[in-house]
Enzyme design. Structure first.
Site, short mmCIF file in Angstrom:
data_model
loop_
_atom_site.label_atom_id
_atom_site.label_comp_id
_atom_site.label_asym_id
_atom_site.label_seq_id
_atom_site.Cartn_x
_atom_site.Cartn_y
_atom_site.Cartn_z
N HIS A 132 -34.29 17.29 -40.53
CA HIS A 132 -34.38 18.73 -40.69
C HIS A 132 -35.83 19.12 -40.45
CE1 HIS A 132 -33.17 22.67 -42.45
NE2 HIS A 132 -34.47 22.74 -42.62
N CYS A 133 -36.06 19.89 -39.42
CA CYS A 133 -37.43 20.20 -39.05
C CYS A 133 -37.83 21.56 -39.61
CB CYS A 133 -37.56 20.22 -37.53
SG CYS A 133 -39.25 20.42 -36.96
N PRO A 134 -38.76 21.64 -40.54
CA PRO A 134 -39.15 22.93 -41.08
C PRO A 134 -39.91 23.79 -40.08
CG PRO A 134 -40.47 21.17 -42.06
CD PRO A 134 -39.46 20.53 -41.18
#
Lengths: 170, 464
Positions: B187-189
């Site tokens: 999950h890439c912020p």
């Protein structure tokens, strides 16, 4: 009651409509069978061809296996990696993926073919046997859902639904 | 004709409202809801379901802002000098890279990463039934893992308690988005979304083009300052003349390390057909001495792995955000066959008996083939429509009129329904009766007989 004569010649669709409403009780959903995915060859979409025991009395094994094998072939065709898919991928990358706004991907085209095939199978083979296949895409490509309908109307069996007050008058 | 009988249908049996011909006003009261409105995960949707984002997308504006600001400063302050002293191609290349970066970023952020829809209650019950073979009445949670063989290698599939299914291989549940995502990478912020099967190629092109962009800007800024200070001025003077360059230099310097590192790491992952998730967990590293546990998904060729991951076929979105919620989903499936008959049917038993299941199913399928551009309203609303359509043209594939509320007199138009997505027909037919799951072949129909207006929708779907 005129409204419920279930003949097509009647022409009064109010009748047919109400027949459909009530005939759900003569065509009630008895069970659902789920054909799971077969991951033995990786993450490509493939369904198990094992014949479920619940369908043994309803449909011939060969017909069922044919259906599942054809579906598997369709999905394999959709996910095939080869010249055409690379070309599509490179072209898409080169146009910053904007080409997908105009063009339908090969996967989508095959999904349409699959949908047509499933409908055809339902009409010709499964519905006459009181079964119904749900397109796997409706279930997240996880399962092929086959709904089994109990034929209460013609056989007169109650199939466990004792609350159907209509059946008492038969 | 005892029309009054129609009113006596048990509302519970039909699950929503009495079976009278619906008026327009009634239709408006129960607006059909799209699936994205009832989506169980923690995602946010925009443009009526066309755009999907994770709940916390807080850093995406920062990413976008940094990129736009840096490029803006570059074009405004460095390019004029460099065009003058070097070549016109510098802003051109910069522009192309900028467009690539922003497009890839937005596609990564707004595309459905490969979210798996949660299992339907029937499916979940079936899985639990299969597992719980002892037949005890007390509820026991299903065992957590199931082992399967992939390419002669044992792989454990975990049971996801949130989504109520055994996760397919390489699928992981993202706690931030509360979804199971296929081929879950991370999950890439920065991007504000999960990176999974469907948007990994966009993410990869984003970081590669961003590496090129930052390196390019870094190089150009250094060249700019060097050229300025060579023209007889000191370095400090050169910097004073063009202060924006220092800002760009700082931003690029700090981002280059991380971006280049990330690009290199992901290039390695792509070449060996791994995901970040698998690499971090060490799923395929040969920890267990004697056992050879290589990656069962790898094609053992770097080029093939790269091509498959980046140029492979683009799978469709499985969550169907813009489809309509079938109104019968509120009914528990278990109660379907036990629904009490409406009172007036006691008078019609004879008629009921004459109809067999097969006829019913066949008629439903035939009538479903008459549907074209059927817009799904609430539950019983389509029922009058069913009969309308069947009456009109059972043998022909004449397009049906817009849904109940719109009476038979309306001209057969596709026009009202173009925006609806492929599931609308299934939903409408589902709405006829929960027991009639046989309506479900209609989705196949909806795909084959899609009205022209749907075409843009298809294209749009690819955006996600």
């Amino acid at each position: 009651m005129q409204g419920l004569v279930p003949t097509a010649t009647d022409g009064n669709m109010a009748t047919e409509f109400h027949n459909l409403q009530e005939l759900r009780h003569s065509a009630s959903l008895a069970n659902k069978v789920f054909i799971q995915r077969d991951y033995s060859e990786g993450t490509t979409c493939k369904f198990q061809t094992k014949f479920p025991s619940e369908l043994e009395s309803r449909i011939e094994r060969t017909l069922f296996e044919d259906t599942v094998k054809t579906l598997n072939n369709y999905y394999a065709e959709a996910e095939k990696i080869g010249g055409q898919s690379y070309l599509e991928g490179c072209l898409a990358c080169a146009t910053a993926y904007l080409i997908f706004l105009c063009m339908e991907t090969r996967y989508e085209k095959v999904l349409k073919k699959i949908a047509k095939y499933i409908q055809e199978q339902n009409e010709k083979i499964y519905a006459p046997r009181g079964l119904l296949i749900t397109d796997p895409i409706e279930r997240g490509m996880r399962v092929i859902e086959i709904s089994i309908y109990e034929d209460r109307g013609s056989s007169g069996s109650s199939s466990g639904s004792s609350s159907v007050s209509g059946s008492t008058a038969r | 004709m005892k029309n009054c009988e129609y009113q006596q249908i048990d509302p519970r049996a039909l699950s929503v409202s009495p079976l009278s011909v619906q008026s327009h006003t009634e239709k408006k009261e129960q607006r059909p809801r799209r699936k994205w409105e009832v989506f169980p995960g923690k995602n946010r949707f925009f443009c009526d379901g066309r755009i999907i984002l994770a709940r916390q997308s807080g850093v995406l504006p920062l990413t976008l802002g940094l990129i736009v600001v840096t490029c803006g400063l570059f074009f405004a302050f460095d390019c004029p000098f460099l065009v003058e002293h070097l070549t016109i191609f510098i802003p051109v290349i910069g522009g192309v890279l900028f467009v690539f970066v922003v497009t890839s970023l937005l596609r990564t952020s707004f595309t459905d990463p490969g979210i798996l829809p949660r299992a339907t209650p029937d499916e979940a019950a079936d899985i639990e039934r299969q597992i719980d073979t002892s037949g005890s009445s007390t509820y026991r949670p299903p065992p957590r893992t199931k082992e399967i063989l992939i390419n002669q290698q044992v792989v454990k599939l975990k049971y996801c308690f949130t989504c109520k299914m055994f996760r397919p291989p390489r699928t992981s549940h993202c706690s931030l988005c509360d979804n199971c995502v296929e081929r879950f990478d991370h999950h890439c912020p920065w991007v504000g979304n999960c990176v999974g099967k469907r948007n990994y190629r966009f993410f990869y092109s984003f970081i590669i083009s961003l590496s090129f962009l930052t390196s390019f800007i870094f190089g150009c800024v250094i060249t700019h300052i060097t050229l300025r200070s060579q023209a007889g001025k000191s370095l400090v003077q050169a910097i004073q003349e063009s202060p924006a360059s220092i800002v760009e230099l700082v931003i690029c310097f700090f981002s280059i390390w991380s971006i280049l590192g990330l690009s290199g790491f992901h290039t390695y992952l792509v070449a060996s057909n791994l995901t970040t998730n698998e690499d971090i967990k060490g799923s395929w590293s040969s920890k267990r001495g004697a056992e050879e546990s290589g990656n069962p998904y790898s094609y053992n060729s770097i080029i093939t792995n790269c091509c498959v991951t980046l140029c492979g076929p683009m799978p469709p979105s499985l969550i169907d955000r813009r489809g309509f919620v079938p109104p019968d989903e509120a009914i528990p499936a278990a109660s379907v066959s036990e629904i009490e008959l409406p009172p007036f049917t006691t008078k019609n038993d004879a008629n009921m008996c004459t109809q067999s299941t097969k006829d019913v199913l066949e008629r439903m399928i035939r009538s479903s083939s008459d549907f074209n551009g059927l817009c799904p309203p609430g539950t019983p609303k389509t029922t009058p429509l069913v009969l309308d359509v069947s009456s009109a043209a059972a043998p022909t594939a004449e397009p049906s009129s817009p849904p109940a509320g719109c009476s038979r007199q309306h001209p057969h138009r596709h026009a009202p329904c173009p925006p609806f997505s492929r599931s609308n027909k299934s939903d409408s037919l589902h709405s006829i009766n929960p027991a009639f799951r046989l309506a479900s072949p209609s989705p196949s129909l909806s795909r084959t007989t899609l009205i022209l207006g749907d075409a843009p929708d298809i294209g749009f779907n690819q955006l996600h």
